[in-house]
Each structure stands twice: as C-alpha cells, then as structure tokens.
Scaffold this motif. Structure first.
Motif, PDB file in Angstrom:
ATOM      1  N   TRP A 156     -34.729  28.475   4.453  1.00  0.00           N
ATOM      2  CA  TRP A 156     -34.877  26.927   4.370  1.00  0.00           C
ATOM      3  C   TRP A 156     -35.260  26.235   5.389  1.00  0.00           C
ATOM      4  N   LEU A 157     -35.344  26.650   6.506  1.00  0.00           N
ATOM      5  CA  LEU A 157     -36.774  25.186   6.615  1.00  0.00           C
ATOM      6  C   LEU A 157     -38.047  25.753   6.027  1.00  0.00           C
ATOM      7  N   VAL A 158     -38.257  26.917   5.636  1.00  0.00           N
ATOM      8  CA  VAL A 158     -39.624  26.193   4.909  1.00  0.00           C
ATOM      9  C   VAL A 158     -39.179  25.091   3.482  1.00  0.00           C
ATOM     10  N   VAL A 159     -38.203  25.388   3.101  1.00  0.00           N
ATOM     11  CA  VAL A 159     -37.543  24.299   1.861  1.00  0.00           C
ATOM     12  C   VAL A 159     -37.085  22.767   2.445  1.00  0.00           C
ATOM     13  N   SER A 160     -37.062  22.956   3.236  1.00  0.00           N
ATOM     14  CA  SER A 160     -37.031  21.266   4.058  1.00  0.00           C
ATOM     15  C   SER A 160     -38.219  21.146   3.920  1.00  0.00           C
ATOM     16  N   PHE A 161     -39.098  21.847   4.392  1.00  0.00           N
ATOM     17  CA  PHE A 161     -40.079  21.282   5.246  1.00  0.00           C
ATOM     18  C   PHE A 161     -41.589  21.142   4.183  1.00  0.00           C
ATOM     19  N   GLY A 162     -41.274  21.722   3.065  1.00  0.00           N
ATOM     20  CA  GLY A 162     -41.801  20.946   1.621  1.00  0.00           C
ATOM     21  C   GLY A 162     -41.253  20.455   1.176  1.00  0.00           C
ATOM     22  N   ALA A 163     -40.145  19.805   0.933  1.00  0.00           N
ATOM     23  CA  ALA A 163     -39.610  19.125   0.279  1.00  0.00           C
ATOM     24  C   ALA A 163     -39.992  17.562   1.149  1.00  0.00           C
ATOM     25  N   LEU A 164     -40.477  18.130   2.517  1.00  0.00           N
ATOM     26  CA  LEU A 164     -40.589  16.666   3.046  1.00  0.00           C
ATOM     27  C   LEU A 164     -42.202  16.168   2.625  1.00  0.00           C
ATOM     28  N   ALA A 165     -43.339  17.629   2.787  1.00  0.00           N
ATOM     29  CA  ALA A 165     -44.442  17.167   2.280  1.00  0.00           C
ATOM     30  C   ALA A 165     -44.254  16.470   1.228  1.00  0.00           C
ATOM     31  N   GLY A 166     -43.741  17.258   0.134  1.00  0.00           N
ATOM     32  CA  GLY A 166     -43.477  16.227  -0.484  1.00  0.00           C
ATOM     33  C   GLY A 166     -43.367  14.894  -0.577  1.00  0.00           C
ATOM     34  N   GLY A 167     -42.265  14.590   0.127  1.00  0.00           N
ATOM     35  CA  GLY A 167     -42.253  12.520   0.084  1.00  0.00           C
ATOM     36  C   GLY A 167     -43.300  12.380   0.881  1.00  0.00           C
ATOM     37  N   TYR A 168     -43.735  12.560   1.785  1.00  0.00           N
ATOM     38  CA  TYR A 168     -45.140  12.586   2.282  1.00  0.00           C
ATOM     39  C   TYR A 168     -45.874  12.346   0.914  1.00  0.00           C
ATOM     40  N   LEU A 169     -46.630  12.695   0.111  1.00  0.00           N
ATOM     41  CA  LEU A 169     -47.231  13.251  -0.802  1.00  0.00           C
ATOM     42  C   LEU A 169     -46.528  10.946  -1.958  1.00  0.00           C
ATOM     43  N   VAL A 170     -45.691  11.595  -1.714  1.00  0.00           N
ATOM     44  CA  VAL A 170     -45.194   9.945  -2.523  1.00  0.00           C
ATOM     45  C   VAL A 170     -45.363   8.950  -1.444  1.00  0.00           C
ATOM     46  N   LEU A 171     -45.210   9.040  -0.359  1.00  0.00           N
ATOM     47  CA  LEU A 171     -45.900   7.974   0.532  1.00  0.00           C
ATOM     48  C   LEU A 171     -47.230   7.378   0.706  1.00  0.00           C
ATOM     49  N   THR A 172     -47.956   8.122   0.107  1.00  0.00           N
ATOM     50  CA  THR A 172     -48.800   8.377  -0.403  1.00  0.00           C
ATOM     51  C   THR A 172     -49.662   9.225   0.622  1.00  0.00           C
ATOM     52  N   ALA A 173     -49.462   9.666   2.059  1.00  0.00           N
ATOM     53  CA  ALA A 173     -50.297  10.683   2.614  1.00  0.00           C
ATOM     54  C   ALA A 173     -50.378  11.605   2.458  1.00  0.00           C
ATOM     55  N   GLU A 174     -51.494  11.828   1.489  1.00  0.00           N
ATOM     56  CA  GLU A 174     -51.791  13.071   1.399  1.00  0.00           C
ATOM     57  C   GLU A 174     -52.296  13.656   2.263  1.00  0.00           C
ATOM     58  N   PHE A 175     -53.109  13.581   3.499  1.00  0.00           N
ATOM     59  CA  PHE A 175     -53.398  14.106   4.279  1.00  0.00           C
ATOM     60  C   PHE A 175     -52.581  15.134   5.195  1.00  0.00           C
ATOM     61  N   VAL A 176     -51.812  14.129   5.266  1.00  0.00           N
ATOM     62  CA  VAL A 176     -50.668  14.380   6.463  1.00  0.00           C
ATOM     63  C   VAL A 176     -49.236  15.690   5.384  1.00  0.00           C
ATOM     64  N   ALA A 177     -49.773  15.267   4.091  1.00  0.00           N
ATOM     65  CA  ALA A 177     -48.513  16.729   3.430  1.00  0.00           C
ATOM     66  C   ALA A 177     -49.063  17.509   3.558  1.00  0.00           C
ATOM     67  N   TRP A 178     -50.513  18.056   3.045  1.00  0.00           N
ATOM     68  CA  TRP A 178     -51.409  19.183   3.431  1.00  0.00           C
ATOM     69  C   TRP A 178     -51.539  20.233   4.813  1.00  0.00           C
ATOM     70  N   VAL A 179     -51.485  18.872   6.238  1.00  0.00           N
ATOM     71  CA  VAL A 179     -51.328  19.069   6.919  1.00  0.00           C
ATOM     72  C   VAL A 179     -49.662  20.214   7.510  1.00  0.00           C
ATOM     73  N   GLN A 180     -48.710  19.195   6.717  1.00  0.00           N
ATOM     74  CA  GLN A 180     -48.089  19.566   6.448  1.00  0.00           C
ATOM     75  C   GLN A 180     -47.965  21.116   6.706  1.00  0.00           C
ATOM     76  N   VAL A 181     -47.682  21.387   4.856  1.00  0.00           N
ATOM     77  CA  VAL A 181     -48.167  22.433   4.380  1.00  0.00           C
ATOM     78  C   VAL A 181     -48.211  23.379   5.252  1.00  0.00           C
ATOM     79  N   LEU A 182     -49.864  23.209   5.384  1.00  0.00           N
ATOM     80  CA  LEU A 182     -50.551  23.811   6.357  1.00  0.00           C
ATOM     81  C   LEU A 182     -50.002  24.865   7.723  1.00  0.00           C
TER      82      LEU A 182
END
Lengths: 143, 177
Positions: free
Chosen positions: B34-60
């Motif tokens: 479930w932590l993976v799901v939460s972090f993935g949704a947060l990475a999507g939120g970073y993408l919506v906030l136009t923070a692309e690099f932070v989103a991919w770093v979050q996923v990685l």
C-alpha cells in the motif's frame, strides 16, 4: 490551480503518518509511517515551489534533498532494526523497554497480561544488562 | 475547479486512502505494498504540479529503493507473512485522537490561509534542465554536503550490519591492521 488542495492532501497524509507512528508496534511499520510523513512534507514543498514560481527552484531542490535524507534514514533505521532483531529476537517497539523506567506504579498497573509478560522479559533483560540495579522480579510487578 | 485541480484531488484521495490502509492493515507485507500505491499517487501529483523531475526521482528512489529495502527488512526480521495479531499497540485510540487533532489543526490553518488562492501554473518549471542548473549552480554546496552525509550513512549502515566488527568481536580487521 488552487494551492489549497495539495496542502490539504499533505496535511491529511501527515496525520496518517502521525497515527501510524503512534499506533504501530512493529518497528518496520513505524518506519513506513515516518516515510509517509516525509512524503507529506515533500508534497508541500513542491506545491509551494510551483505556486511561488521560485526562480532558484528552492522547494523542488529541497524535495530532492529530503528524498536523499529519507533514503539515508531508511538505510540506517533498517540496519538498527536488524541489529535489534539479531540481539533481542524482537522488533516490537513496545517490548524494547530496557531504557524505560519500569518502577513506575502506573506502568505496572496499566499493563495488559501479554504486555506485562513482555515487560517482564524486558525487565529480565534490563537486569541482566545492568546487573547492579535491584530490578524486581516479575511476580512483584504483576498486579 | 479546473482539470488539474480535479486530477490532483483524485490522486490525493488515492494517496491518502492508500496511506490509511498502509497504517491500518493487519498484514505487514500488504502495508509495504500500500505504501507503493501511496507513493505512486504522490508521484502523479508531482506530475500534475509540473514537477516532472521530482516525480521520476520519487518513483526511482521511493518505489524502487525504499520500499524494496523495507521489504528486505520485513523478510529479514522474519515477520509473519499472513495476518498478524499484534501489529498495533494498545494506544490506538490515543493515536487516533492525536492524528485527528493534527489533521484538524493543519487543515484549518491551510484553508484559512490559502482558501481562495488561485493562480495558473505554467509548465516547464520542474524539468530536469531547470532543476539541474539550479542544483549545480545555486545549491551546489548543500548538494556536496548531502553526498558526504549519504556516504557517512552508508558506512554507518555497513558498520551496524556487520557482526564481525565492533566491541563484541575479537580479532577483527581492526586488530589485524
């Protein structure tokens, strides 16, 4: 874009993390809740960085730094948890009571039966570790 | 309410719901998933906030490294794989009260402070180019300090994990050298 939505999500996620830290007993689950709180802070940083259009990108850079610190923290935390497991065979944070003040009367009165059993084990370990303190045996601490 | 707001609210609901399931589920491995799901949704939120690099770093980093590390910890401490009875401590109601109070205070402050604030968001503010030039120009000294901290924590984790060094072991590498 409204700034209030990501901040509310961040606040709720932080509260979920607070609940997890306080309510969980397994040390690894506590670490997971700490990660949730760190992610809430990260969301706040990114949201306000985008909102203020920071020319230096301070919020996003600080988010990257927070992610790095979280990685270091989880590595050290898991190393400590594994060391505790290797020495004590237990990862329950409620039962690691070697440094607690076991002689408080309310602690002895409020303990459930299984918790008092675990606490007696902690007292025995504390007595073995300290050696010179007169730790009462389990029969005296039980209500 | 515009489109990005709606997507952000949906992703935030997924993140908070997965976080709640993570801290309330009775199975320890499911908590990590479930932590993976939460972090993935947060990475999507970073993408919506136009923070692309932070989103991919979050996923990685988070989904790729931290959760795998947590799963390693779960396996190495021989946690019960099935439903465990004693993952929650006795002060669950107190924890719930503290968490509800925290949520009430924070949400009240945020709504009162930024209730009607609205501003359009321009894309491109969080690209790798912008963040890279910012990290290696303005923030290069904290970056280097952080790399030293990461190295120190790495060495510390190795020292904590090895059982053949330290005060309990005799004839370790330190004595030989």
């Amino acid at each position: 874009m409204h700034i209030v939505y990501p901040t509310i999500v961040s606040a709720l996620l932080f509260s979920v993390g607070v609940y997890g830290v306080l309510a969980r007993r397994n040390a690894i689950l506590v670490l997971m809740a700490v990660e949730l709180m760190l992610n809430a802070v990260n969301l706040n940083l990114v949201a306000f960085d985008v909102w203020w259009r920071d020319r230096l990108h301070g919020g996003q850079v600080l988010t990257l730094f927070t992610i790095v610190i979280a990685a270091a923290e989880i590595g050290l935390g898991l190393a400590i948890v594994l060391l505790v497991y290797r020495n004590r065979d237990v990862v329950d944070v409620d039962r690691l009571r070697t440094l607690a003040e076991d002689r408080t009367p309310e602690g002895a009165a409020a303990g459930e039966p299984e918790q008092s059993a675990g606490r007696d084990g902690g007292e025995a370990e504390a007595g073995r570790g300290a050696g010179r303190e007169a730790v009462p045996p389990g029969g005296e601490a039980a209500p | 309410m515009t489109g990005p707001d709606l997507v952000l609210i949906l992703l935030g609901a997924v993140a908070v719901g997965a976080g709640i399931l993570c801290v309330t589920t009775g199975q320890i491995v499911h908590a990590a998933l479930w932590l993976v799901v939460s972090f993935g949704a947060l990475a999507g939120g970073y993408l919506v906030l136009t923070a692309e690099f932070v989103a991919w770093v979050q996923v990685l980093i988070y989904v790729g490294a931290v959760v795998v590390l947590l799963l390693f910890g779960i396996m190495l401490t021989r946690a019960p794989i099935g439903r465990a009875a004693d993952v929650d401590s006795g002060n669950r109601l107190l924890a719930l009260a503290v968490a509800a109070a925290t949520a009430a205070v924070l949400v009240t402050v945020m709504v009162l402070g930024f209730g009607g604030a609205h501003k359009p968001v321009a894309a491109g503010g969080g690209s790798a180019e912008a963040l890279g030039s910012s990290v290696f120009r303005t923030w290069v000294l904290p970056f280097e300090v952080l790399s030293v901290l990461l190295l120190a924590s790495l060495v510390g984790a190795i020292v904590l994990s090895r059982s053949d060094i330290g005060p309990g072991a005799r004839g370790g590498g330190r004595d030989g050298g």
